[in-house]
Design an enzyme around this catalytic site. Structure first.
Site, PDB file in Angstrom:
ATOM      1  N   CYS A 107       0.819  -1.212   0.000  1.00 48.40           N
ATOM      2  CA  CYS A 107       0.000   0.000   0.000  1.00 48.40           C
ATOM      3  C   CYS A 107       0.855   1.266   0.000  1.00 48.40           C
ATOM      4  O   CYS A 107       1.891   1.310   0.643  1.00 48.40           O
ATOM      5  CB  CYS A 107      -0.879   0.043   1.237  1.00 48.40           C
ATOM      6  SG  CYS A 107      -1.913  -1.406   1.414  1.00 48.40           S
TER       7      CYS A 107
ATOM      8  N   ARG B 170       4.931   0.006  -6.045  1.00 47.87           N
ATOM      9  CA  ARG B 170       4.890  -0.782  -4.805  1.00 47.87           C
ATOM     10  C   ARG B 170       3.914  -1.949  -4.913  1.00 47.87           C
ATOM     11  O   ARG B 170       3.973  -2.864  -4.095  1.00 47.87           O
ATOM     12  CB  ARG B 170       4.466   0.132  -3.639  1.00 47.87           C
ATOM     13  CG  ARG B 170       5.482   1.211  -3.326  1.00 47.87           C
ATOM     14  CD  ARG B 170       4.895   2.240  -2.393  1.00 47.87           C
ATOM     15  NE  ARG B 170       4.658   1.731  -1.061  1.00 47.87           N
ATOM     16  CZ  ARG B 170       5.511   1.824  -0.055  1.00 47.87           C
ATOM     17  NH1 ARG B 170       6.667   2.401  -0.228  1.00 47.87           N
ATOM     18  NH2 ARG B 170       5.204   1.344   1.138  1.00 47.87           N
TER      19      ARG B 170
ATOM     20  N   TRP C  62      -3.041  -2.640  -1.597  1.00 49.09           N
ATOM     21  CA  TRP C  62      -2.702  -4.019  -1.942  1.00 49.09           C
ATOM     22  C   TRP C  62      -3.491  -4.870  -0.961  1.00 49.09           C
ATOM     23  O   TRP C  62      -3.224  -4.859   0.236  1.00 49.09           O
ATOM     24  CB  TRP C  62      -1.201  -4.231  -1.780  1.00 49.09           C
ATOM     25  CG  TRP C  62      -0.659  -5.501  -2.342  1.00 49.09           C
ATOM     26  CD1 TRP C  62      -0.323  -5.737  -3.645  1.00 49.09           C
ATOM     27  CD2 TRP C  62      -0.358  -6.697  -1.632  1.00 49.09           C
ATOM     28  NE1 TRP C  62       0.163  -7.020  -3.767  1.00 49.09           N
ATOM     29  CE2 TRP C  62       0.158  -7.626  -2.566  1.00 49.09           C
ATOM     30  CE3 TRP C  62      -0.467  -7.084  -0.289  1.00 49.09           C
ATOM     31  CZ2 TRP C  62       0.560  -8.908  -2.207  1.00 49.09           C
ATOM     32  CZ3 TRP C  62      -0.070  -8.366   0.064  1.00 49.09           C
ATOM     33  CH2 TRP C  62       0.429  -9.259  -0.889  1.00 49.09           C
TER      34      TRP C  62
ATOM     35  N   ASN D 129      -1.506   2.091   5.893  1.00 45.13           N
ATOM     36  CA  ASN D 129      -0.623   1.031   5.385  1.00 45.13           C
ATOM     37  C   ASN D 129      -0.233   0.206   6.599  1.00 45.13           C
ATOM     38  O   ASN D 129       0.185   0.751   7.610  1.00 45.13           O
ATOM     39  CB  ASN D 129       0.607   1.671   4.728  1.00 45.13           C
ATOM     40  CG  ASN D 129       1.603   0.638   4.234  1.00 45.13           C
ATOM     41  OD1 ASN D 129       1.318  -0.556   4.215  1.00 45.13           O
ATOM     42  ND2 ASN D 129       2.762   1.113   3.821  1.00 45.13           N
ATOM     43  N   GLY D 130      -0.390  -1.123   6.518  1.00 44.89           N
ATOM     44  CA  GLY D 130      -0.065  -1.979   7.660  1.00 44.89           C
ATOM     45  C   GLY D 130      -1.230  -2.904   7.949  1.00 44.89           C
ATOM     46  O   GLY D 130      -2.121  -3.073   7.109  1.00 44.89           O
TER      47      GLY D 130
ATOM     48  N   GLU E  63      18.114 -17.277  -8.431  1.00 42.77           N
ATOM     49  CA  GLU E  63      17.711 -15.932  -8.840  1.00 42.77           C
ATOM     50  C   GLU E  63      17.239 -15.919 -10.298  1.00 42.77           C
ATOM     51  O   GLU E  63      16.246 -15.270 -10.627  1.00 42.77           O
ATOM     52  CB  GLU E  63      18.886 -14.958  -8.628  1.00 42.77           C
ATOM     53  CG  GLU E  63      18.632 -13.523  -9.041  1.00 42.77           C
ATOM     54  CD  GLU E  63      17.481 -12.853  -8.302  1.00 42.77           C
ATOM     55  OE1 GLU E  63      16.927 -13.441  -7.360  1.00 42.77           O
ATOM     56  OE2 GLU E  63      17.115 -11.731  -8.695  1.00 42.77           O
TER      57      GLU E  63
ATOM     58  N   LYS F 274      13.535 -14.624 -11.330  1.00 49.67           N
ATOM     59  CA  LYS F 274      13.361 -13.493 -12.257  1.00 49.67           C
ATOM     60  C   LYS F 274      12.390 -13.874 -13.363  1.00 49.67           C
ATOM     61  O   LYS F 274      11.481 -13.136 -13.685  1.00 49.67           O
ATOM     62  CB  LYS F 274      14.691 -13.096 -12.910  1.00 49.67           C
ATOM     63  CG  LYS F 274      15.618 -12.148 -12.234  1.00 49.67           C
ATOM     64  CD  LYS F 274      15.170 -10.770 -11.947  1.00 49.67           C
ATOM     65  CE  LYS F 274      14.274 -10.659 -10.774  1.00 49.67           C
ATOM     66  NZ  LYS F 274      14.794 -10.525  -9.461  1.00 49.67           N
TER      67      LYS F 274
ATOM     68  N   GLU G   1       8.602 -14.610 -12.006  1.00 46.65           N
ATOM     69  CA  GLU G   1       7.817 -13.521 -11.427  1.00 46.65           C
ATOM     70  C   GLU G   1       7.334 -12.505 -12.468  1.00 46.65           C
ATOM     71  O   GLU G   1       6.289 -11.911 -12.296  1.00 46.65           O
ATOM     72  CB  GLU G   1       8.565 -12.827 -10.284  1.00 46.65           C
ATOM     73  CG  GLU G   1       9.788 -12.062 -10.692  1.00 46.65           C
ATOM     74  CD  GLU G   1      10.504 -11.405  -9.528  1.00 46.65           C
ATOM     75  OE1 GLU G   1       9.873 -11.119  -8.508  1.00 46.65           O
ATOM     76  OE2 GLU G   1      11.725 -11.168  -9.655  1.00 46.65           O
TER      77      GLU G   1
ATOM     78  N   HIS H   5      17.744 -37.283  -8.651  1.00 48.67           N
ATOM     79  CA  HIS H   5      17.061 -37.857  -7.484  1.00 48.67           C
ATOM     80  C   HIS H   5      15.553 -37.635  -7.543  1.00 48.67           C
ATOM     81  O   HIS H   5      14.878 -37.753  -6.525  1.00 48.67           O
ATOM     82  CB  HIS H   5      17.665 -37.299  -6.192  1.00 48.67           C
ATOM     83  CG  HIS H   5      19.100 -37.679  -6.026  1.00 48.67           C
ATOM     84  ND1 HIS H   5      19.511 -38.967  -5.759  1.00 48.67           N
ATOM     85  CD2 HIS H   5      20.238 -36.954  -6.153  1.00 48.67           C
ATOM     86  CE1 HIS H   5      20.836 -39.013  -5.703  1.00 48.67           C
ATOM     87  NE2 HIS H   5      21.301 -37.795  -5.944  1.00 48.67           N
TER      88      HIS H   5
ATOM     89  N   LYS I 177       6.251  -4.304  -4.184  1.00 47.05           N
ATOM     90  CA  LYS I 177       7.683  -4.019  -4.113  1.00 47.05           C
ATOM     91  C   LYS I 177       8.209  -4.157  -2.688  1.00 47.05           C
ATOM     92  O   LYS I 177       9.240  -4.740  -2.451  1.00 47.05           O
ATOM     93  CB  LYS I 177       7.938  -2.610  -4.637  1.00 47.05           C
ATOM     94  CG  LYS I 177       9.407  -2.191  -4.636  1.00 47.05           C
ATOM     95  CD  LYS I 177      10.206  -2.968  -5.651  1.00 47.05           C
ATOM     96  CE  LYS I 177      11.674  -2.602  -5.682  1.00 47.05           C
ATOM     97  NZ  LYS I 177      12.476  -3.637  -6.355  1.00 47.05           N
TER      98      LYS I 177
HETATM   99  C1  F6R Z   1      12.204 -10.325  -6.499  1.00 47.45           C
HETATM  100  C2  F6R Z   1      12.166  -9.361  -5.419  1.00 47.45           C
HETATM  101  C3  F6R Z   1      11.749  -9.845  -4.075  1.00 47.45           C
HETATM  102  C4  F6R Z   1      12.520  -9.114  -2.965  1.00 47.45           C
HETATM  103  C5  F6R Z   1      11.984  -9.532  -1.591  1.00 47.45           C
HETATM  104  C6  F6R Z   1      12.740  -8.869  -0.471  1.00 47.45           C
HETATM  105  O1  F6R Z   1      12.605  -9.746  -7.706  1.00 47.45           O
HETATM  106  O2  F6R Z   1      12.428  -8.203  -5.591  1.00 47.45           O
HETATM  107  O3  F6R Z   1      11.892 -11.230  -3.969  1.00 47.45           O
HETATM  108  O4  F6R Z   1      13.872  -9.430  -3.097  1.00 47.45           O
HETATM  109  O5  F6R Z   1      10.625  -9.208  -1.492  1.00 47.45           O
HETATM  110  O6  F6R Z   1      12.607  -7.480  -0.535  1.00 47.45           O
HETATM  111  P1  F6R Z   1      13.615  -6.541   0.222  1.00 47.45           P
HETATM  112  O7  F6R Z   1      14.949  -6.726  -0.402  1.00 47.45           O
HETATM  113  O8  F6R Z   1      13.071  -5.167   0.056  1.00 47.45           O
HETATM  114  O9  F6R Z   1      13.626  -6.981   1.666  1.00 47.45           O
END
Ligand code: F6R
Length: 608
Positions: free
Chosen positions: A2, A27, A75, A101-102, A481, A485, A488, A504, A603
């Protein structure tokens, strides 16, 4: 997650609020709304879906008058995304409006209490209870009422409150969720983060837990819950406004991929002086360092993947055992962590609830915490014992790229620095690591210059249904990773697998045409990964290899190969991640996905 914005000044607030909300779109959200005091009543509009829906409804804000207002991108947590569940939430008589927010953990009890007194609720949200409580307790003084309401709330909140009776004031407060106050000339702002107000001001107050801001057009007063005034330092934000704009690129993600050489340079250059790593921002003493028997790394998502790379790096270079934990699992598993454990917490936003709570758990158990954080002044940065900032600048795309890369850079700096102090890195190794570290930005530029090759591979494969990323050792850490990537942002199912583990069980999923991306950069294990490539090919897999330029033989085995420049083993993830980011980006682009704002994702994940 949010996003909150607020404006009080002399201009029409609604267009400004919509502009600021646009800056917070990254976000993640599923509905949005704004509410203003038009001089005689609260006027508002809320809508499920993209901000554009709200803009259309209000003719870009022109239809709502008033020079004070609050806005929100939601959100969904409690109640599905809908017009009625969107914020701002108003009290029953529409006298007060709240953005939040929260999460209010005790909202059900509070709601039942008010419902028993005849209050009727419109939404399914936890937030509405705050607006209703304000109206319920209001006896003519909004500050007193907000303080009383805060004493009833359990959970986390950043709040913006306006009232029908007072067109000259916004009240803002925070506990555990971020909120800043932007300071302008005869106008002031509230926002969840600086990107929302950067176009208007660089001067901010960062609210701490339980601080309450009374925001007028020409002044801001900050008080505590005893109404004692708090003197706060004004912080000047040095983020370049262009860093939060697309700058001609189609997507923030692509721009941020391209910014990685600079971001890494900005992160390492100030910390290498005369060929030595200098981490004078941390208080940790050499004596403390020597006493640690173990390193504990806590993070989520991509930051966790940096932690997995760090495990290989630290164990090799520091000869200390390293445990990497998903922050969301750590605090519920009775971890064996004490004052002899060094904890490293990694977070771009510095606000991730799981990571923050895991950090507190480690601190409760006596562990010294060094955080690696991108957002200056964020909760994790402030509450950790030491912080090493990544200087990536604002990262707007939901899928991280430059934050991941700069987090890796900080891990290398720490490994070299600590290895020197512990005597586990020799002088020769030290010199090589520094030289190679300083060359990373140029080598990344070489990979970026060859992006069309990766775009071509993406065009050949963007219709695939399942992808496996395989690798061994540090290549396995990186495959995690690469896989995240891709899935997502492109919504293609993908999995990361330790290459030796496939046989396995998972190898049964490989069939004719399955795409396997084989990371084959780790010198010592080339022979082993070649065997794993042959195993999957024997079952019909189409393999893209990622290899260093000194291993041309991979091109003889894999159907396609992406070559990256050579560097020392420990630093290879910084180079090999670039083609994986580009591949994910191009695949998602060819599939027409909403790259910067993938579905269901936020985000900064501020709920557990
Ligand atoms: C994936 C991504 C997320 C963040 C995760 C942690 O591309 O960005 O997996 O890495 O939500 O976020 P932070 O680093 O802000 O704690």
């Amino acid at each position: 997650m949010c996003g909150i914005v607020g404006y009080i000044g002399y201009e029409q607030a609604a267009p400004l609020l919509l502009n600021s909300l646009e800056k917070l779109e990254y976000r993640g959200y599923d509905s949005a709304g704004i509410c203003l005091n038009d001089g005689s009543r609260l006027v508002y509009e809320k809508a499920k879906g993209k901000l554009q829906v709200l803009k259309n409804l209000t003719d870009n804000g022109k239809t709502l008058s008033g020079t004070v207002g609050i806005g929100h991108t939601r959100w969904a947590t409690h109640g599905e995304p809908s017009d009625v569940n969107a914020h701002p939430h108003l009290s029953e008589s529409e006298r007060f409006a709240v953005v939040h927010n929260g999460i209010i953990e005790n909202y059900i009890q509070l709601k039942e209490h008010l419902a028993a007194k005849g209050v009727e609720f419109l939404s399914k949200t936890d937030t509405e209870v705050i607006a209703q409580l304000i109206e319920h307790y209001y006896k003519g003084n909004l500050i007193d009422t907000v303080i009383k309401v805060l004493s009833k709330l359990e959970g986390s909140y950043a709040l913006g409150v306006i009232s029908k009776d007072n067109p000259d004031e916004i009240i803002a407060v925070r506990k555990e969720s971020p909120l800043i106050i932007g300071l302008g000339e005869n106008e002031n702002f509230i926002a969840s983060d600086v990107t929302a107000i950067l176009a208007k001001t660089r001067k901010i107050y960062r609210l701490e837990n339980n601080e309450i801001a009374i925001i007028k057009r020409d002044n801001v007063t900050i008080i505590d819950t005893d109404k004692e005034e708090i003197q706060k330092e004004i912080e000047t934000v040095n983020w370049d406004i262009s860093a939060a704009e697309k700058g001609g690129y189609e997507h923030f993600m692509f721009k941020e991929i391209m910014e990685q050489p600079k971001a890494i340079r900005d992160t390492i250059a100030p910390r290498i002086k005369d060929g030595r790593v200098v981490l004078d921002e941390i208080k940790l003493t050499d004596e403390q360092l020597r006493k640690f028997t173990k390193i504990n790394i806590l993070a989520c998502g991509s930051a966790y993947h940096v932690g997995v790379v760090a495990k290989y790096v630290f164990e090799k270079m520091l000869r200390k055992p390293v445990e990497v934990d998903l922050a969301s699992e750590f605090r519920y598993r009775e971890p064996i962590v004490d004052e002899k454990t060094l904890t490293i917490v990694i977070s771009q936003s510095g606000e991730t609830a799981d990571t923050k709570e895991a950090m507190k758990e480690a601190q409760r158990r006596g562990s010294h915490v060094i955080s690696v954080v991108n957002v200056v002044g964020s909760a994790i940065a402030v509450e950790s014992d030491d912080v090493i900032y990544t200087w990536a600048g604002p990262e707007i795309a939901v899928a991280t790229t430059k934050a991941y890369s700069t987090q890796l850079a900080v891990i290398y700096l720490m490994a070299i620095y600590f290895g020197d102090k512990l005597g586990t890195v020799s002088e020769d190794e030290y010199r090589i690591y520094i030289k190679e570290l300083e060359q990373l930005p140029d080598k990344i530029n070489q990979i970026l210059a060859d992006k069309e090759n990766i775009q071509y591979l993406a065009s050949k494969n963007f219709n695939c249904k399942d992808v496996f990323f395989i690798g061994r050792n540090i290549d396995y850490a990186l495959s995690l990773e690469g896989s995240l990537k891709l899935k997502e942002i492109s919504y293609i199912h993908s999995e990361a697998y330790a290459a030796g583990e496939l046989k396995h069980g998972t190898i049964s999923l490989i069939e004719q045409g399955t795409l396997v991306i084989a990371l084959a950069t780790h010198e010592a294990l080339i022979g082993k990964i070649v065997s794993n490539i042959e195993e999957v090919q024997a079952r019909g897999a189409n393999v893209i290899g990622v290899a260093c330029s000194n291993h041309p033989e991979i091109a003889n085995i894999a159907q396609s190969t992406i070559f990256i420049p050579e560097t020392c083993d420990m630093l290879l993830p910084s180079l090999a991640v670039i083609p994986l980011q580009l591949f994910a980006y191009y695949v998602a682009s060819l599939k027409g996905c909403d790259i910067d704002k993938p579905r269901n994702l936020a985000k900064s994940v501020t709920v557990e």
